[in-house]
Write an enzyme that holds these catalytic residues in place. Sequence first.
Site, PDB file in Angstrom:
ATOM      1  N   CYS A 243      24.802  14.446  28.831  1.00 28.40           N
ATOM      2  CA  CYS A 243      25.920  15.215  28.295  1.00 28.40           C
ATOM      3  C   CYS A 243      26.257  16.247  29.354  1.00 28.40           C
ATOM      4  O   CYS A 243      25.908  17.411  29.206  1.00 28.40           O
ATOM      5  CB  CYS A 243      25.528  15.900  27.003  1.00 28.40           C
ATOM      6  N   VAL A 244      26.859  15.821  30.443  1.00 26.15           N
ATOM      7  CA  VAL A 244      27.295  16.762  31.480  1.00 26.15           C
ATOM      8  C   VAL A 244      28.770  16.541  31.741  1.00 26.15           C
ATOM      9  O   VAL A 244      29.400  15.712  31.101  1.00 26.15           O
ATOM     10  CB  VAL A 244      26.511  16.589  32.799  1.00 26.15           C
TER      11      VAL A 244
END
Lengths: 429, 350
Positions: A243-244
């Site tokens: 989740c970047v």
Amino acid sequence: MTLELGRILIEEVKWGRKTLIKKRSLYIDRDELIKKAQGGDTRITSITAEIARPGESTRIIPVKDVIEPRVKVEGRGGIFPGFISGVETVGSGRTHVLQGCSVVTVGQVVGFQEGMIDMNGPGAEYTSFSKLLNIALIIDVANNVSKHEHEELLRLAGLRAAAYLGEAGRDVKPGRVDRFEFKRPSSINEGSKDLPRIAYLYMLLSQGLLHDSYLYGQNVKNVLPTLLLPTEVMDGAVVSGNCVSACDKNTTYHHQNNPIIEELLMRDGVDLNFVGIIVSNTNITLRDKQRSSDYAVKLVELLGADGVVISKEGFGNPDADVMMNCAKIEEKGIATVMVTDEFAGIDGGSQSLADSTPHANAVISVGNANELISLPPMDKVIGDERIIEKLAGGMSGSLSVEGGITAELQVIMGATNELGFETLSSREV
Amino acid sequence: MERKYRVVHYLNQFFGRIGGEDKAGTGPLGREGAVGPGLLFQEFFGHDAEVVGTVICGDNYFNEHPQEAKDKLLEFIKGYGPDILLAGPAFNAGRYGIACGAICSHVSDQLGITSVTGMFSENAGVELYRKSAYIIETKASLTGMKDASGKMVTLAMKLARGERLISPEEEGYIPKGVRMNYSADKKGAARAVDMLLKKLKGEPFTTEYCMPVFDRVEVLPPIDNLSEITLALITSGGIVPRGNPDHIEASSAKRYGKYDIQGVDQLRPDEYETAHGGYDPTYANEDPHRVLPLDVIREMEQEGVIDRLYPYYYATVGNGTSVANAKEFAQKIVKDLIRDGVQAVIISST
């Protein structure tokens, strides 16, 4: 080790009574897809499924991962080992690919670190995902689920859905079969002996706390750099749990279709000898960085490489890892090329990286992720576009009343992919 | 038919036919129509544009009175109602180059019109103005006049018409030091393998990004009288009052916040949170002290380890935030800190 990749071209996706492929169309039993994706996990409270086709005026947001449906037809193991299948070594035999479509997981995990895909207009130009028939799964989870569980639930639901759809291709005759053969470095034949020996250093983001990648189901954060066969990635040995920022995280689709691996395999024996892949991680502490880069460099040397392509994932902190790897390899007299994106500011006037080394004299830039883009409103939004202002790359006022978006390129899935998946680059003007 | 663009041309005393070095002190003046090299420009423009006026200033005058010269020249230039300003070319003449760069940059800034000059790559004006003005690269001497004029005219017309430029090399101008995206002819992966093979064969290749040179800040000696100092807290970890009142961006921050902590001993999770988009916010939101250690500093204040904590803390997000923005924040914050007698700062990053 030989893998045959049977490519089944999918030109249309429709809802149907049964999931099957007929004349290049994939019909999906919507209810069964949802049930399979949920996998009996009661923490998932609802899943809706939608289809987004290339050229449609559709925006998908917030996107977590993109996954290509595949099925293992012959050979050891199964697809997505360690998650969907056992942990037998994959990468041999035969695998079928539903080419031209993908599963897109949609859901707000962290709030900042998902991305978007436009199927039409200027935003579509920046991502190859706009050219796919996307089966979007909008997934909601129970209120008491932690963010870490939330990430895992979406990751697994996406993999289950892709494996389920992949099954539809098991008995279909592929339109094209690509045969990938990887030779032992010691068995390079006479004719190509004088070609340069090229290795690939495959850096995966593994900073923990929702910034993780998986190898055979194992978080690479806890793995020392190791060797991987090019065909293993094609069977889903590497899976994204990231989740970047959307622009430069490697989705599972990118891993399955790693363009550096494809390029090296294609040119193997032609103008180079492809001697192997070293998978490395990108951890946060200095000690971890030093240990991993020392270990990776040792493997590069053991492979007897003359040159190494280094790919990166993420930005900022990973700049330190990539520079360390580059410098140590160059100091051994081995040539490197690194692939990175840039964060040069909206005006392009700032320094692009957080670290540097004079050894990095051959760099491929896959674009400035800060560049501002303006996207027109779309007729249909899958998910919720109000989240744009909070996404990494969005800002207060990003969403106009009419539904247009002004944000940094950063918000688009895969726009500055550091495996070199797109043609985008940046230069000084 | 497209209307004719209006052009004003800037020259020094020599090219402006006023005189040689003895006339270098001449102040700004204006002339109707084209003068000297302007006639050549007019030929290149053909029917697309007309050199309606020429402004002239002595090299010494400009360099000794830069502000007055710029203001006065701007007035003259404005009077002609131009769409384009051309200056020089100055070749390797340093004072002339500086004047050309300065007036182009000033006019573009003030009038928002296209301006183009020309200089030899080693002219002192290049380093000073390449970021703010379009500078066509010329030969060192007058022999390059025709070539330079043609390129200046072509670039000026493209800019005035809002056409997309191909590349600095193609257009002949000195790169402005700004990164801009474009679509290459091959995927990054293929370009990477191509470049590596060239590098191994010793063939020429061009890196797509030259390594940046970073500022190194010298470390100051330790403070020996801690108990007498005012300490301030700054964080790039994004700890802000709940709701993020200043709308600090989750990534590439364009702003920072200044928050009053007088009488605040604890950063309670229901009152503070992180706005940072680059790390998992779970633990920072659970206990904001993990990023901004206010609790410990307050204890130290009570124990007398430091004299007092500065009544405000500053926060921004260090996630892909450009160095230029970070520098600007720091310059503003430092003004407060110095004014208020802060002697030490703890900056917590993530």
